[in-house]
Write an enzyme that holds these catalytic residues in place. Structure first.
Site, PDB file in Angstrom:
ATOM      1  N   ASN A   1       0.547  -1.451  -0.068  1.00 32.94           N
ATOM      2  CA  ASN A   1       0.036   0.177   0.335  1.00 32.94           C
ATOM      3  C   ASN A   1       0.975   1.554  -0.233  1.00 32.94           C
ATOM      4  O   ASN A   1       1.244   1.792   1.269  1.00 32.94           O
ATOM      5  CB  ASN A   1      -0.645   0.241   1.163  1.00 32.94           C
ATOM      6  CG  ASN A   1      -1.855   1.137   1.161  1.00 32.94           C
ATOM      7  OD1 ASN A   1      -1.408   1.956   0.522  1.00 32.94           O
ATOM      8  ND2 ASN A   1      -1.976   1.028   3.036  1.00 32.94           N
ATOM      9  N   TRP A   2       0.992   1.698  -1.138  1.00 34.44           N
ATOM     10  CA  TRP A   2       2.200   3.054  -1.395  1.00 34.44           C
ATOM     11  C   TRP A   2       1.147   4.097  -0.558  1.00 34.44           C
ATOM     12  O   TRP A   2       1.901   5.007  -0.522  1.00 34.44           O
ATOM     13  CB  TRP A   2       1.948   3.393  -3.156  1.00 34.44           C
ATOM     14  CG  TRP A   2       3.300   2.180  -3.293  1.00 34.44           C
ATOM     15  CD1 TRP A   2       4.080   1.278  -2.849  1.00 34.44           C
ATOM     16  CD2 TRP A   2       3.782   2.421  -4.198  1.00 34.44           C
ATOM     17  NE1 TRP A   2       4.816   0.343  -3.851  1.00 34.44           N
ATOM     18  CE2 TRP A   2       4.505   1.405  -4.867  1.00 34.44           C
ATOM     19  CE3 TRP A   2       4.063   3.352  -5.250  1.00 34.44           C
ATOM     20  CZ2 TRP A   2       5.741   1.638  -5.867  1.00 34.44           C
ATOM     21  CZ3 TRP A   2       4.893   3.632  -6.539  1.00 34.44           C
ATOM     22  CH2 TRP A   2       5.486   2.774  -7.506  1.00 34.44           C
TER      23      TRP A   2
ATOM     24  N   HIS B   1      -9.156   1.188   5.191  1.00 37.06           N
ATOM     25  CA  HIS B   1      -7.831   1.491   5.863  1.00 37.06           C
ATOM     26  C   HIS B   1      -7.880   2.030   7.240  1.00 37.06           C
ATOM     27  O   HIS B   1      -9.102   3.045   6.926  1.00 37.06           O
ATOM     28  CB  HIS B   1      -7.106   1.819   5.376  1.00 37.06           C
ATOM     29  CG  HIS B   1      -4.974   1.925   5.407  1.00 37.06           C
ATOM     30  ND1 HIS B   1      -5.120   2.358   6.624  1.00 37.06           N
ATOM     31  CD2 HIS B   1      -4.842   0.771   5.326  1.00 37.06           C
ATOM     32  CE1 HIS B   1      -3.876   2.447   6.805  1.00 37.06           C
ATOM     33  NE2 HIS B   1      -3.600   1.052   5.981  1.00 37.06           N
TER      34      HIS B   1
ATOM     35  N   GLU C   1      -6.742   4.492   8.355  1.00 42.51           N
ATOM     36  CA  GLU C   1      -6.116   5.725   8.222  1.00 42.51           C
ATOM     37  C   GLU C   1      -7.074   6.875   7.326  1.00 42.51           C
ATOM     38  O   GLU C   1      -7.758   8.007   7.462  1.00 42.51           O
ATOM     39  CB  GLU C   1      -4.628   5.545   7.221  1.00 42.51           C
ATOM     40  CG  GLU C   1      -3.249   5.242   8.069  1.00 42.51           C
ATOM     41  CD  GLU C   1      -2.110   5.104   6.795  1.00 42.51           C
ATOM     42  OE1 GLU C   1      -1.661   5.335   7.975  1.00 42.51           O
ATOM     43  OE2 GLU C   1      -2.640   5.376   5.976  1.00 42.51           O
TER      44      GLU C   1
ATOM     45  N   GLU D   1      -4.987  -4.693  11.327  1.00 44.43           N
ATOM     46  CA  GLU D   1      -3.905  -3.924  10.982  1.00 44.43           C
ATOM     47  C   GLU D   1      -3.966  -3.143  12.533  1.00 44.43           C
ATOM     48  O   GLU D   1      -4.967  -2.622  12.549  1.00 44.43           O
ATOM     49  CB  GLU D   1      -3.486  -3.005   9.469  1.00 44.43           C
ATOM     50  CG  GLU D   1      -3.003  -3.683   8.236  1.00 44.43           C
ATOM     51  CD  GLU D   1      -2.964  -2.679   7.552  1.00 44.43           C
ATOM     52  OE1 GLU D   1      -3.278  -1.005   7.861  1.00 44.43           O
ATOM     53  OE2 GLU D   1      -1.841  -3.096   6.903  1.00 44.43           O
TER      54      GLU D   1
ATOM     55  N   SER E   1       4.149  -2.880  10.194  1.00 45.90           N
ATOM     56  CA  SER E   1       5.213  -2.800  10.133  1.00 45.90           C
ATOM     57  C   SER E   1       5.488  -3.697   9.823  1.00 45.90           C
ATOM     58  O   SER E   1       6.595  -4.755  10.906  1.00 45.90           O
ATOM     59  CB  SER E   1       5.450  -2.439  11.590  1.00 45.90           C
ATOM     60  OG  SER E   1       5.517  -1.392  12.158  1.00 45.90           O
TER      61      SER E   1
ATOM     62  N   GLY F   1       2.807  -1.497   4.507  1.00 46.25           N
ATOM     63  CA  GLY F   1       3.084   0.346   3.881  1.00 46.25           C
ATOM     64  C   GLY F   1       4.225   0.660   3.681  1.00 46.25           C
ATOM     65  O   GLY F   1       4.626   0.222   2.475  1.00 46.25           O
TER      66      GLY F   1
HETATM   67  O1  LIG Z   1      -1.544  -0.118   4.529  1.00 49.01           O
HETATM   68  C1  LIG Z   1      -0.007  -0.569   5.335  1.00 49.01           C
HETATM   69  C2  LIG Z   1      -0.226  -0.840   6.175  1.00 49.01           C
HETATM   70  O2  LIG Z   1      -0.883   0.499   7.276  1.00 49.01           O
HETATM   71  C3  LIG Z   1       0.760  -0.881   7.660  1.00 49.01           C
HETATM   72  O3  LIG Z   1       2.354  -0.007   7.160  1.00 49.01           O
HETATM   73  P1  LIG Z   1       3.501  -0.271   8.131  1.00 49.01           P
HETATM   74  O4  LIG Z   1       4.494  -1.549   6.900  1.00 49.01           O
HETATM   75  O5  LIG Z   1       4.294   1.092   6.703  1.00 49.01           O
HETATM   76  O6  LIG Z   1       3.122  -0.157   8.756  1.00 49.01           O
END
Ligand SMILES: O=C[C@H](O)COP(=O)(O)O
Length: 253
Positions: free
Chosen positions: A12-13, A98, A100, A168, A213, A234
């Site tokens: 996921n960019w 997501h 966010e 997540e 992470s 991410g």
């Molecule tokens: O969509 C991806 C997730 O939000 C994980 O992000 P991250 O790998 O930067 O913790």
């Protein structure tokens, strides 16, 4: 999982990526062919890169996805993108719900479910994101939160072919922190049971990704946990070498 549903390593960019980033996508598209027998791979770039990414990945093992879509087919929704537009650009997946967006856009479980139904109608496979906040975890509410999000965010038409779940933990995103192996095992076992109870055999094979992470340094341990069927990545998806190191993890498991 089933033979047609291999583990999925998805990137996921987020709001990262300019035209110059297509060089990275090209390197990823070329690199994942080495792992295609065991692992499905996906990159979800910003919407501005969707069409170019689909053209680059055409004929390769790499799949392309969007990061959100509107629930309506079309209409007066300035700035929004429909599921059909994502499919029309050549993408085959879309991330929905997501954290966010749930946090920053106050997106509800119901809105995610409506979007997922629209995405299925447009022929897209949805990655429905779930996860507890730090406060919910500290109050021992993790499984209650996941159960409610699963029930209310995933539409009735979900199958193992059109729906992927991504767990997540909100507090693990971008922090370098992850739950313990035992905590991840418990959460994924709980979600598997809930999916089987609701969707039967489809729920038994619906892929459940872990995200939060994930790095090349911890991917082998995380992907070896029961009912972890891949990762939603991410930061570590923004560089080809980092993403390919994780995409190749099942070669060694
Ligand atoms: O969509 C991806 C997730 O939000 C994980 O992000 P991250 O790998 O930067 O913790």
């Amino acid at each position: 999982m089933t033979p047609e549903n291999k583990p999925l390593i998805a990137g996921n960019w987020k709001m990262n990526g300019l035209q110059s980033s297509l060089e990275t996508l090209t390197a990823i598209a070329e690199g994942v062919s080495a792992f295609a027998a065991k692992t499905d791979t996906l990159i979800c770039p910003p919407a501005t890169l969707l069409r170019a990414a689909a053209v680059i990945s055409a004929g390769t093992a790499l799949r392309i996805g969007g990061q959100d879509c509107h629930a309506a087919v079309n209409g007066a929704y300035t700035g929004e993108i429909s599921a059909e537009m994502i499919a029309d650009a050549g993408a085959t997946f879309v991330i929905l719900g997501h954290s966010e967006r749930r946090t920053l856009q106050n997106e509800t479980n119901g809105e995610v479910s409506y979007k997922a139904a629209a995405a299925h109608t447009a022929g897209l496979t949805t990655i429905v994101c779930l996860g507890e906040t730090e406060a919910e975890r500290k109050c021992g509410q993790t499984l209650d939160v996941l159960g409610r999000q699963l029930e209310e965010s995933v539409p009735d038409g979900a199958t193992s072919g059109n729906t992927v779940i991504a767990y997540e933990p909100v507090w693990a995103i971008g922090t370098g922190l992850t739950p313990t192996t035992a905590d991840i095992r418990e959460a994924h076992a709980f979600m598997r049971a809930a999916l089987e109870a609701r969707f039967g055999a489809e729920g038994k094979t619906m892929r459940i990704l872990y995200g939060g992470s994930v790095k090349a340094s911890n991917a082998a341990e995380l992907m070896a946990i029961d009912n972890v069927d891949g990762a939603l990545i991410g930061g570590a998806s923004l560089k080809a070498d980092d993403f390919l190191a994780i995409a190749g993890i099942y070669e060694a498991i």
